[in-house]
Design a protein around this motif. Sequence first.
Motif, short mmCIF file in Angstrom:
data_model
loop_
_atom_site.label_atom_id
_atom_site.label_comp_id
_atom_site.label_asym_id
_atom_site.label_seq_id
_atom_site.Cartn_x
_atom_site.Cartn_y
_atom_site.Cartn_z
N MET A 76 0.82 -1.21 0.00
CA MET A 76 0.00 0.00 0.00
C MET A 76 0.86 1.27 0.00
O MET A 76 0.39 2.36 0.28
N LYS A 77 2.16 1.10 -0.32
CA LYS A 77 3.11 2.21 -0.47
C LYS A 77 3.47 2.88 0.85
O LYS A 77 3.93 4.03 0.87
N GLY A 78 3.25 2.17 1.96
CA GLY A 78 3.70 2.67 3.25
C GLY A 78 5.01 2.02 3.63
O GLY A 78 5.60 1.27 2.85
N ASN A 79 5.47 2.26 4.85
CA ASN A 79 6.75 1.71 5.28
C ASN A 79 6.71 1.47 6.79
O ASN A 79 6.90 2.38 7.58
N SER A 80 6.44 0.23 7.18
CA SER A 80 6.35 -0.10 8.59
C SER A 80 7.71 -0.26 9.25
O SER A 80 7.81 -0.57 10.43
N LEU A 81 8.79 -0.03 8.50
CA LEU A 81 10.15 -0.06 9.05
C LEU A 81 10.74 1.34 9.15
O LEU A 81 11.94 1.52 9.29
N VAL A 82 9.88 2.35 9.12
CA VAL A 82 10.35 3.74 9.03
C VAL A 82 11.02 4.22 10.32
O VAL A 82 11.78 5.18 10.30
N GLY A 83 10.75 3.55 11.45
CA GLY A 83 11.34 4.00 12.70
C GLY A 83 12.85 4.14 12.64
O GLY A 83 13.43 5.14 13.11
N ARG A 84 13.51 3.18 12.04
CA ARG A 84 14.97 3.19 11.93
C ARG A 84 15.48 4.27 10.97
O ARG A 84 16.69 4.52 10.90
N GLN A 85 14.55 4.88 10.23
CA GLN A 85 14.94 5.87 9.22
C GLN A 85 14.69 7.32 9.66
O GLN A 85 14.90 8.25 8.87
N ILE A 86 14.24 7.52 10.88
CA ILE A 86 13.91 8.88 11.31
C ILE A 86 15.10 9.83 11.19
O ILE A 86 14.97 10.95 10.69
N TYR A 87 16.27 9.39 11.64
CA TYR A 87 17.44 10.28 11.58
C TYR A 87 17.75 10.72 10.15
O TYR A 87 17.83 11.93 9.88
N PRO A 88 17.95 9.78 9.22
CA PRO A 88 18.25 10.23 7.84
C PRO A 88 17.11 11.03 7.21
O PRO A 88 17.37 11.96 6.43
N LEU A 89 15.87 10.72 7.53
CA LEU A 89 14.75 11.47 6.95
C LEU A 89 14.77 12.92 7.44
O LEU A 89 14.58 13.86 6.64
N LEU A 90 15.01 13.13 8.71
CA LEU A 90 15.09 14.49 9.24
C LEU A 90 16.30 15.22 8.65
O LEU A 90 16.25 16.40 8.31
N GLN A 91 17.39 14.48 8.51
CA GLN A 91 18.62 15.06 7.95
C GLN A 91 18.42 15.49 6.50
O GLN A 91 18.76 16.62 6.10
N GLU A 92 17.82 14.61 5.70
CA GLU A 92 17.61 14.90 4.29
C GLU A 92 16.55 15.98 4.07
O GLU A 92 16.51 16.61 3.01
N SER A 93 15.72 16.19 5.09
CA SER A 93 14.68 17.22 4.99
C SER A 93 15.18 18.59 5.43
O SER A 93 14.41 19.56 5.40
#
Length: 266
Positions: free
Chosen positions: A169-186
């Motif tokens: 469904m185009k979501g990502n239930s493993l996103v917790g481990r990606q919070i740091y890079p997502l905030l960084q890239e944003s």
Amino acid sequence: MTEYVHGYSEREALRLSEQAETLEKLLHHDTVYPPGAKVLEAGCGIGAQTVILAKNNPDAEITSIDISPESLEKARENTEKNGIKNVKFLQANIFSLPFEDSSFDHIFVCFVLEHLQSPEEALKSLKKVLKPGGTITVIEGDHGSCYFHPEGKKAIEAWNCLIRVQAYMKGNSLVGRQIYPLLQESGFEKIRVEPRMVYIDSSKPELVDGFILKTIIPMVEGVKEQSLKMQIIKEEEWEKGIEELHKTAEHGGTFCYTFFKGWGTK
């Protein structure tokens, strides 16, 4: 934006409320805003987290948005039922926010990024309406962090259905481990992320009931229809998996899951 993988049933609304209450101390104890702070809660859903956020910050001015009018109506009901006075609700899309730039002192996002096809774009959109020096708080789970005992083979298959359906469904239930890079890239600065682990055994009956039986298992059961339709698992195997998951809530069973809480500054 993707469709909400868990659906909008009354049972799901109850699950969300049970989850919020059970995890309040773990996830919310350090979310504190000064009096008069203008806070945007992005993706409030039925208001399960809103009630806690507003209760813990009674002197903050909270604006809670969601794309679903049905969820917003339930959120209003939840806050009214709990005597919450410092929240206003607005139907809005996180990718096209109806606010001027630099409108908010702080932003709060809980269990939202996992449902978005483009979480980085959502964070960039939120960053625009945050004042310079303002903060964002992001809380997400990570289904890949889950382990339990007894580790039934079919229980693992049922759990993995949750991950696969959300990915479909185009979501990502493993996103917790990606919070740091997502905030960084944003483009956020002063980023830090902390794991918040829930460990449960039979010596913690309130967590056995509130987390395993009323949060986790209903969450997995919520993707049964999609899992069978996608032919990920056969129905008899599914039922066996749910039966095995229940054993983790019995004497001798254990369950462990990790949430991640991150902060960033504009």
